[in-house]
Design a protein around this motif. Structure first.
Motif, PDB file in Angstrom:
ATOM      1  N   GLY A 208     -11.677   4.443  13.380  1.00 47.50           N
ATOM      2  CA  GLY A 208     -13.042   3.974  13.644  1.00 47.50           C
ATOM      3  C   GLY A 208     -13.875   5.000  14.377  1.00 47.50           C
ATOM      4  N   VAL A 209     -13.268   5.699  15.340  1.00 46.44           N
ATOM      5  CA  VAL A 209     -14.002   6.732  16.085  1.00 46.44           C
ATOM      6  C   VAL A 209     -14.424   7.868  15.152  1.00 46.44           C
ATOM      7  CG1 VAL A 209     -13.788   8.500  17.881  1.00 46.44           C
ATOM      8  CG2 VAL A 209     -12.937   6.183  18.298  1.00 46.44           C
ATOM      9  N   ILE A 210     -13.534   8.284  14.257  1.00 45.05           N
ATOM     10  CA  ILE A 210     -13.878   9.335  13.287  1.00 45.05           C
ATOM     11  C   ILE A 210     -15.042   8.897  12.407  1.00 45.05           C
ATOM     12  CG2 ILE A 210     -13.062  10.555  11.231  1.00 45.05           C
ATOM     13  CD1 ILE A 210     -10.313  10.692  12.536  1.00 45.05           C
ATOM     14  N   LEU A 211     -14.994   7.652  11.929  1.00 50.76           N
ATOM     15  CA  LEU A 211     -16.078   7.149  11.084  1.00 50.76           C
ATOM     16  C   LEU A 211     -17.392   7.092  11.850  1.00 50.76           C
ATOM     17  CD1 LEU A 211     -14.308   4.234   9.166  1.00 50.76           C
ATOM     18  CD2 LEU A 211     -14.968   6.473   8.278  1.00 50.76           C
ATOM     19  N   ALA A 212     -17.336   6.718  13.122  1.00 52.69           N
ATOM     20  CA  ALA A 212     -18.560   6.660  13.923  1.00 52.69           C
ATOM     21  C   ALA A 212     -19.181   8.040  14.079  1.00 52.69           C
ATOM     22  CB  ALA A 212     -18.253   6.053  15.292  1.00 52.69           C
ATOM     23  N   LEU A 213     -18.348   9.052  14.329  1.00 56.37           N
ATOM     24  CA  LEU A 213     -18.862  10.411  14.485  1.00 56.37           C
ATOM     25  C   LEU A 213     -19.472  10.921  13.182  1.00 56.37           C
ATOM     26  CD1 LEU A 213     -15.994  11.999  16.632  1.00 56.37           C
ATOM     27  CD2 LEU A 213     -18.272  11.300  17.401  1.00 56.37           C
ATOM     28  N   VAL A 214     -18.801  10.646  12.057  1.00 55.20           N
ATOM     29  CA  VAL A 214     -19.330  11.067  10.760  1.00 55.20           C
ATOM     30  C   VAL A 214     -20.645  10.351  10.468  1.00 55.20           C
ATOM     31  CG1 VAL A 214     -18.935  10.951   8.263  1.00 55.20           C
ATOM     32  CG2 VAL A 214     -17.111  11.724   9.778  1.00 55.20           C
ATOM     33  N   ALA A 215     -20.705   9.061  10.788  1.00 48.78           N
ATOM     34  CA  ALA A 215     -21.928   8.293  10.541  1.00 48.78           C
ATOM     35  C   ALA A 215     -23.098   8.833  11.350  1.00 48.78           C
ATOM     36  CB  ALA A 215     -21.692   6.818  10.885  1.00 48.78           C
ATOM     37  N   LEU A 216     -22.862   9.180  12.605  1.00 51.70           N
ATOM     38  CA  LEU A 216     -23.937   9.736  13.433  1.00 51.70           C
ATOM     39  C   LEU A 216     -24.420  11.065  12.882  1.00 51.70           C
ATOM     40  CD1 LEU A 216     -22.540   8.887  16.993  1.00 51.70           C
ATOM     41  CD2 LEU A 216     -24.482   7.814  15.838  1.00 51.70           C
ATOM     42  N   LEU A 217     -23.494  11.891  12.420  1.00 51.89           N
ATOM     43  CA  LEU A 217     -23.879  13.178  11.831  1.00 51.89           C
ATOM     44  C   LEU A 217     -24.705  12.979  10.566  1.00 51.89           C
ATOM     45  CD1 LEU A 217     -23.677  16.269  11.683  1.00 51.89           C
ATOM     46  CD2 LEU A 217     -21.488  15.992  10.504  1.00 51.89           C
ATOM     47  N   LEU A 218     -24.268  12.073   9.693  1.00 52.71           N
ATOM     48  CA  LEU A 218     -24.998  11.814   8.452  1.00 52.71           C
ATOM     49  C   LEU A 218     -26.361  11.196   8.735  1.00 52.71           C
ATOM     50  CD1 LEU A 218     -22.169  10.439   6.126  1.00 52.71           C
ATOM     51  CD2 LEU A 218     -23.140  12.733   6.183  1.00 52.71           C
ATOM     52  N   ALA A 219     -26.426  10.318   9.739  1.00 51.93           N
ATOM     53  CA  ALA A 219     -27.712   9.708  10.086  1.00 51.93           C
ATOM     54  C   ALA A 219     -28.692  10.764  10.563  1.00 51.93           C
ATOM     55  CB  ALA A 219     -27.515   8.640  11.167  1.00 51.93           C
ATOM     56  N   ARG A 220     -28.210  11.714  11.332  1.00 54.56           N
ATOM     57  CA  ARG A 220     -29.082  12.789  11.819  1.00 54.56           C
ATOM     58  C   ARG A 220     -29.637  13.614  10.668  1.00 54.56           C
ATOM     59  NH1 ARG A 220     -27.083  17.888  15.599  1.00 54.56           N
ATOM     60  NH2 ARG A 220     -28.968  19.135  15.356  1.00 54.56           N
ATOM     61  N   GLU A 221     -28.769  13.995   9.728  1.00 50.38           N
ATOM     62  CA  GLU A 221     -29.219  14.809   8.597  1.00 50.38           C
ATOM     63  C   GLU A 221     -30.135  14.008   7.674  1.00 50.38           C
ATOM     64  OE1 GLU A 221     -28.654  18.105   8.304  1.00 50.38           O
ATOM     65  OE2 GLU A 221     -27.808  17.822  10.302  1.00 50.38           O
ATOM     66  N   SER A 222     -29.801  12.749   7.417  1.00 47.77           N
ATOM     67  CA  SER A 222     -30.614  11.921   6.528  1.00 47.77           C
ATOM     68  C   SER A 222     -31.984  11.637   7.138  1.00 47.77           C
ATOM     69  CB  SER A 222     -29.883  10.607   6.221  1.00 47.77           C
ATOM     70  OG  SER A 222     -28.661  10.848   5.577  1.00 47.77           O
ATOM     71  N   LYS A 223     -32.017  11.454   8.451  1.00 50.23           N
ATOM     72  CA  LYS A 223     -33.298  11.188   9.118  1.00 50.23           C
ATOM     73  C   LYS A 223     -34.252  12.363   8.925  1.00 50.23           C
ATOM     74  CE  LYS A 223     -34.094  12.207  13.279  1.00 50.23           C
ATOM     75  NZ  LYS A 223     -34.092  12.384  14.751  1.00 50.23           N
ATOM     76  N   GLY A 224     -33.739  13.586   9.071  1.00 49.47           N
ATOM     77  CA  GLY A 224     -34.590  14.756   8.881  1.00 49.47           C
ATOM     78  C   GLY A 224     -35.167  14.823   7.479  1.00 49.47           C
ATOM     79  N   LEU A 225     -34.342  14.510   6.474  1.00 49.89           N
ATOM     80  CA  LEU A 225     -34.822  14.520   5.093  1.00 49.89           C
ATOM     81  C   LEU A 225     -35.830  13.413   4.852  1.00 49.89           C
ATOM     82  CD1 LEU A 225     -31.400  15.151   3.303  1.00 49.89           C
ATOM     83  CD2 LEU A 225     -33.280  16.784   3.517  1.00 49.89           C
ATOM     84  N   LEU A 226     -35.592  12.243   5.446  1.00 45.43           N
ATOM     85  CA  LEU A 226     -36.485  11.106   5.251  1.00 45.43           C
ATOM     86  C   LEU A 226     -37.857  11.370   5.858  1.00 45.43           C
ATOM     87  CD1 LEU A 226     -36.614   8.235   4.118  1.00 45.43           C
ATOM     88  CD2 LEU A 226     -35.812   7.406   6.327  1.00 45.43           C
ATOM     89  N   ILE A 227     -37.882  11.983   7.033  1.00 43.29           N
ATOM     90  CA  ILE A 227     -39.154  12.319   7.672  1.00 43.29           C
ATOM     91  C   ILE A 227     -39.894  13.378   6.870  1.00 43.29           C
ATOM     92  CG2 ILE A 227     -40.183  13.355   9.736  1.00 43.29           C
ATOM     93  CD1 ILE A 227     -37.940  12.070  11.354  1.00 43.29           C
ATOM     94  N   GLY A 228     -39.159  14.323   6.319  1.00 44.24           N
ATOM     95  CA  GLY A 228     -39.772  15.390   5.529  1.00 44.24           C
ATOM     96  C   GLY A 228     -39.412  16.750   6.075  1.00 44.24           C
ATOM     97  N   GLU A 229     -38.584  17.496   5.344  1.00 48.18           N
ATOM     98  CA  GLU A 229     -38.177  18.827   5.763  1.00 48.18           C
ATOM     99  C   GLU A 229     -38.849  19.874   4.878  1.00 48.18           C
ATOM    100  OE1 GLU A 229     -33.982  19.329   5.880  1.00 48.18           O
ATOM    101  OE2 GLU A 229     -33.692  17.986   7.595  1.00 48.18           O
ATOM    102  N   SER A 230     -39.085  21.032   5.473  1.00 42.37           N
ATOM    103  CA  SER A 230     -39.688  22.125   4.720  1.00 42.37           C
ATOM    104  C   SER A 230     -38.673  22.722   3.753  1.00 42.37           C
ATOM    105  CB  SER A 230     -40.184  23.214   5.678  1.00 42.37           C
ATOM    106  OG  SER A 230     -39.091  23.810   6.346  1.00 42.37           O
ATOM    107  N   ALA A 231     -39.169  23.524   2.840  1.00 38.59           N
ATOM    108  CA  ALA A 231     -38.308  24.160   1.858  1.00 38.59           C
ATOM    109  C   ALA A 231     -37.421  25.194   2.531  1.00 38.59           C
ATOM    110  CB  ALA A 231     -39.148  24.801   0.761  1.00 38.59           C
ATOM    111  N   ASP A 232     -36.421  25.639   1.791  1.00 39.51           N
ATOM    112  CA  ASP A 232     -35.513  26.662   2.283  1.00 39.51           C
ATOM    113  C   ASP A 232     -36.283  27.930   2.651  1.00 39.51           C
ATOM    114  OD1 ASP A 232     -32.379  27.396   2.166  1.00 39.51           O
ATOM    115  OD2 ASP A 232     -33.568  29.126   1.571  1.00 39.51           O
TER     116      ASP A 232
END
Length: 324
Positions: A208-232
């Motif tokens: 469960g702890v591993i899943l929580a850490l992975v979920a927080l990491l994915l939420a952080r990356e997904s949030k940035g994309l959802l808000i809008g990230e610039s191109a490479d």
């Protein structure tokens, strides 16, 4: 003066073989784990079954997000629906945290408080071995796809720069699954070796702890994309390089980009043109710039060029490429 060009159809979002492969594997693994948990009474096996079931649901949501993101632009969404994929990626992160991690930790705590008698662990070992083989295959497919896309960049930097959440979500899910299988196997073995069923509950909490850490990491990356990230940065540098080829542009004030889907980029350019350039020539020049950019960078589906004096514009510095 016309200062923009836009294609009528968004870039297609390709069907993801990584998602389909992971979905098929996880569904089969989930059934096997639940059967093993029912026979053996193992907490960590039950947790692993829930983990695989959540992963299966996540892949369904991402496939659904890909399907929805393919819809063409309309009056309500003039730039298309590509960013809907980012919404479903964020939902996936929440599900991993709330369902996967939450249930795993709860089940582990419950089995520590009320340990069940130990039963024959053979079925657990068989299921774990088969699950590791299937998860390892899915993980290898995801790694190969991500390795091709990162183009020599470091793994962590490639995750941060990636605009397609489907690839790195499956990669992280499968990595967490493999770690979970190892922890579950160790928990089952240690419980029988030491004669203490509470160890199996501790293994469940560890998963469960591993899943929580992975979920927080994915939420952080997904949030940035959802808000809008610039191109490479490489794409940004390429746009600036194209603008350098036009002597009539005396100064580029800024180049602003945002991903509207993994393969579609909106770009807005503010540039100072030579004051002696007649308006008709400026219009034709802008058309050539837009055509040039579209030809060199197909992902630029919406291009807007705004003539603006350097004195009045908000200036952004030219991006400096970092070595990979």
């Amino acid at each position: 003066m016309r200062t923009g060009s836009e294609t009528t159809e968004p870039h297609p979002i390709k069907a993801n073989i990584v998602l389909i492969g992971a979905l098929v594997a996880n569904l089969g693994i989930a059934v096997a784990k639940f059967v093993a948990a029912a026979i053996s009474g193992s907490s960590s096996m039950l947790t692993e079954g829930i983990h695989s079931l959540v992963d299966s649901g996540n892949q369904v949501l991402l496939l659904y997000g890909q399907h929805r993101a393919k819809r063409p632009p309309d009056a309500l969404h003039p730039f298309g629906y590509g960013r809907e994929l980012y919404f479903w990626a964020f939902v996936v992160a929440i599900l991993i945290f709330a369902v996967g991690a939450g249930v795993s930790i709860y089940e582990g705590w419950r089995h520590i408080r009320e340990p069940e008698p130990l039963r024959d662990p053979l079925i657990n070992y068989i299921v774990l071995a088969v699950a590791m083989l299937l998860e390892g295959t899915s993980w290898a497919i995801a790694v190969r796809k991500f390795d091709r896309e990162r183009q020599g960049a470091g793994w962590w930097r490639a995750v941060r720069r990636s605009k397609d959440p489907t690839t790195f979500i499956v990669l992280f899910e499968d990595s967490a699954a493999l770690l979970g299988l190892i922890i579950a196997a160790l928990g089952v073995w240690a419980s029988h070796a030491l004669g203490d069923p509470r160890i199996d509950g501790l293994a469940s909490i560890g998963i469960g702890v591993i899943l929580a850490l992975v979920a927080l990491l994915l939420a952080r990356e997904s949030k940035g994309l959802l808000i809008g990230e610039s191109a490479d940065p490489d794409l940004l540098a390429g746009v600036w390089s194209v603008l350098d080829d036009y002597p009539a542009i005396t100064s580029v004030n800024h180049v602003r980009t945002v991903h509207t889907s993994p393969e579609v980029v909106f770009v807005a350019i503010s540039a100072d043109f030579d004051d002696s350039l007649p308006m008709g020539d400026a219009e034709r020049l802008i058309e050539r710039i837009e055509a040039d950019l579209s030809a060199r960078f197909p992902q630029l589906t919406s291009i807007y060029v705004r003539p603006e004096s350097a004195e009045c514009a908000v200036r952004h510095p030219r991006p400096v490429l970092r070595p990979v």
